[in-house]
Design a protein around this motif. Structure first.
Motif, PDB file in Angstrom:
ATOM      1  N   THR A   3     -57.781  -2.513   7.660  1.00 18.97           N
ATOM      2  CA  THR A   3     -58.322  -1.462   8.522  1.00 18.97           C
ATOM      3  C   THR A   3     -58.160  -0.081   7.905  1.00 18.97           C
ATOM      4  N   GLY A   4     -57.236   0.056   6.961  1.00 23.09           N
ATOM      5  CA  GLY A   4     -56.954   1.351   6.362  1.00 23.09           C
ATOM      6  C   GLY A   4     -55.954   2.184   7.134  1.00 23.09           C
ATOM      7  N   LEU A   5     -55.513   1.676   8.282  1.00 23.21           N
ATOM      8  CA  LEU A   5     -54.500   2.397   9.050  1.00 23.21           C
ATOM      9  C   LEU A   5     -53.150   2.324   8.340  1.00 23.21           C
ATOM     10  N   PRO A   6     -52.342   3.379   8.399  1.00 19.31           N
ATOM     11  CA  PRO A   6     -50.995   3.318   7.806  1.00 19.31           C
ATOM     12  C   PRO A   6     -50.090   2.419   8.631  1.00 19.31           C
ATOM     13  N   LEU A   7     -49.325   1.575   7.947  1.00 20.60           N
ATOM     14  CA  LEU A   7     -48.451   0.603   8.589  1.00 20.60           C
ATOM     15  C   LEU A   7     -46.998   0.869   8.207  1.00 20.60           C
ATOM     16  N   ALA A   8     -46.091   0.552   9.128  1.00 22.88           N
ATOM     17  CA  ALA A   8     -44.656   0.714   8.851  1.00 22.88           C
ATOM     18  C   ALA A   8     -43.872  -0.412   9.499  1.00 22.88           C
ATOM     19  N   VAL A   9     -42.704  -0.684   8.941  1.00 23.45           N
ATOM     20  CA  VAL A   9     -41.722  -1.575   9.548  1.00 23.45           C
ATOM     21  C   VAL A   9     -40.652  -0.719  10.199  1.00 23.45           C
ATOM     22  N   VAL A  10     -40.274  -1.084  11.429  1.00 21.43           N
ATOM     23  CA  VAL A  10     -39.176  -0.413  12.122  1.00 21.43           C
ATOM     24  C   VAL A  10     -38.220  -1.506  12.590  1.00 21.43           C
ATOM     25  N   THR A  11     -37.060  -1.572  11.957  1.00 21.50           N
ATOM     26  CA  THR A  11     -36.127  -2.670  12.191  1.00 21.50           C
ATOM     27  C   THR A  11     -34.706  -2.155  12.348  1.00 21.50           C
ATOM     28  N   ASN A  12     -33.862  -2.934  13.008  1.00 18.99           N
ATOM     29  CA  ASN A  12     -32.438  -2.606  13.087  1.00 18.99           C
ATOM     30  C   ASN A  12     -31.643  -3.194  11.924  1.00 18.99           C
ATOM     31  N   LYS A  13     -32.302  -3.919  11.035  1.00 20.03           N
ATOM     32  CA  LYS A  13     -31.627  -4.471   9.861  1.00 20.03           C
ATOM     33  C   LYS A  13     -31.267  -3.338   8.897  1.00 20.03           C
ATOM     34  N   PRO A  14     -30.065  -3.329   8.318  1.00 15.52           N
ATOM     35  CA  PRO A  14     -29.704  -2.281   7.356  1.00 15.52           C
ATOM     36  C   PRO A  14     -30.657  -2.242   6.160  1.00 15.52           C
ATOM     37  N   ALA A  15     -30.870  -1.058   5.619  1.00 14.01           N
ATOM     38  CA  ALA A  15     -31.806  -0.877   4.511  1.00 14.01           C
ATOM     39  C   ALA A  15     -31.452  -1.730   3.299  1.00 14.01           C
ATOM     40  N   ALA A  16     -30.165  -1.963   3.068  1.00 12.29           N
ATOM     41  CA  ALA A  16     -29.745  -2.755   1.911  1.00 12.29           C
ATOM     42  C   ALA A  16     -30.314  -4.167   1.956  1.00 12.29           C
ATOM     43  N   PHE A  17     -30.671  -4.641   3.157  1.00  9.54           N
ATOM     44  CA  PHE A  17     -31.226  -5.983   3.309  1.00  9.54           C
ATOM     45  C   PHE A  17     -32.725  -5.956   3.614  1.00  9.54           C
ATOM     46  N   THR A  18     -33.200  -4.884   4.239  1.00 10.95           N
ATOM     47  CA  THR A  18     -34.604  -4.827   4.643  1.00 10.95           C
ATOM     48  C   THR A  18     -35.543  -4.820   3.448  1.00 10.95           C
ATOM     49  N   GLU A  19     -35.362  -3.874   2.547  1.00 10.73           N
ATOM     50  CA  GLU A  19     -36.310  -3.728   1.445  1.00 10.73           C
ATOM     51  C   GLU A  19     -36.283  -4.915   0.483  1.00 10.73           C
ATOM     52  N   PRO A  20     -35.111  -5.468   0.132  1.00 15.21           N
ATOM     53  CA  PRO A  20     -35.134  -6.687  -0.686  1.00 15.21           C
ATOM     54  C   PRO A  20     -35.860  -7.842  -0.001  1.00 15.21           C
ATOM     55  N   LEU A  21     -35.717  -7.956   1.320  1.00 18.04           N
ATOM     56  CA  LEU A  21     -36.395  -9.032   2.039  1.00 18.04           C
ATOM     57  C   LEU A  21     -37.908  -8.845   1.999  1.00 18.04           C
ATOM     58  N   LEU A  22     -38.373  -7.627   2.189  1.00 16.81           N
ATOM     59  CA  LEU A  22     -39.805  -7.367   2.124  1.00 16.81           C
ATOM     60  C   LEU A  22     -40.360  -7.676   0.738  1.00 16.81           C
ATOM     61  N   GLU A  23     -39.596  -7.348  -0.284  1.00 15.35           N
ATOM     62  CA  GLU A  23     -40.033  -7.642  -1.656  1.00 15.35           C
ATOM     63  C   GLU A  23     -40.048  -9.149  -1.918  1.00 15.35           C
ATOM     64  N   ARG A  24     -39.003  -9.840  -1.503  1.00 17.32           N
ATOM     65  CA  ARG A  24     -38.895 -11.278  -1.778  1.00 17.32           C
ATOM     66  C   ARG A  24     -39.955 -12.089  -1.039  1.00 17.32           C
ATOM     67  N   THR A  25     -40.381 -11.594   0.107  1.00 22.65           N
ATOM     68  CA  THR A  25     -41.403 -12.303   0.861  1.00 22.65           C
ATOM     69  C   THR A  25     -42.820 -11.843   0.508  1.00 22.65           C
ATOM     70  N   GLY A  26     -42.926 -10.843  -0.367  1.00 20.53           N
ATOM     71  CA  GLY A  26     -44.229 -10.423  -0.870  1.00 20.53           C
ATOM     72  C   GLY A  26     -45.063  -9.587   0.076  1.00 20.53           C
TER      73      GLY A  26
END
Length: 220
Positions: free
Chosen positions: A104-127
């Motif tokens: 759609t071209g809309l900007p998307l974001a994740v908003v989670t209570n998971k600590p950043a040290a785990f959030t970004e690696p998880l997003l990368e590992r799941t592609g």
């Protein structure tokens, strides 16, 4: 479409991470010589961030003291870093839904209570990291969901305002976050929500998956 940005919860909405969380909890409890917890219990414990998950695992007749909590958090962090993403699975329709929302071209974001040290690696590992223009984790702002601060932070990063944002989550905490921030909120019925199913009456729409959410948003 009236929405100008979309924010997504992570655990329970996009990814089923209970396998990883349960394994980290299992290893933590072994380290602390505590009785085990079932995966079903862990599923009900998820939703308010890492510290609350650890506290719930360690609570028996009474809540754990500060020393046990500190040891528990340290052990959980160590084990979760090692297993993060290994047992995670996509909920049905998430891969296709994220691709469709991205198109759609809309900007998307994740908003989670998971600590950043785990959030970004998880997003990368799941592609799926490339779908998101912003990632707001549990320690990005001084407050976690259901406080509005994480969602307000995400909207600012996306160049949007809460009134023009749609938040998609799986729990009462996501509903409260969106309401507190002034955003619309759709909920999926398959997430965690601490064992309490979300109700259609409590959110703007209860949607089967992300694809249904997109179709509904187009007509909103």
């Amino acid at each position: 479409m009236k929405f100008r940005s979309i924010t997504f919860d992570l655990d329970g909405t996009l990814l089923d991470t209970v396998g990883d969380l349960a394994e980290a909890c299992r290893l933590m409890l072994i380290d602390l010589d505590q009785a085990p917890r079932s995966e079903t219990e862990i599923r009900h414990f998820v939703g308010r961030g890492m510290a609350v998950l650890v506290e719930r695992c360690l609570t028996r007749e009474s809540a754990p003291d500060a020393e046990l909590m500190a040891r528990g958090i340290a052990a959980f962090q160590r084990h979760y870093a090692a297993v993060n993403g290994h047992r995670t699975e996509f909920f049905p329709g998430v891969r296709e839904g994220l691709a469709a929302w991205h198109a759609t071209g809309l900007p998307l974001a994740v908003v989670t209570n998971k600590p950043a040290a785990f959030t970004e690696p998880l997003l990368e590992r799941t592609g799926i990291a490339h779908y998101f223009q912003a990632v707001v984790s549990g320690d990005t702002t001084p407050h976690r969901k259901p406080h509005p601060a994480p969602l307000l932070h995400a909207c600012a990063a996306l160049g949007s305002v809460p009134a023009d944002n749609l938040h998609i989550g799986d729990s009462k905490h996501d509903i409260e976050t969106a309401r507190n921030a002034g955003s619309a909120v759709y909920c999926v019925p398959y997430g965690y929500n601490e064992g309490e199913p979300v109700k259609a009456a409590d959110c703007d729409a209860l949607v089967a998956d992300l694809g249904v959410a997109l179709r509904l948003a187009h007509s909103a």
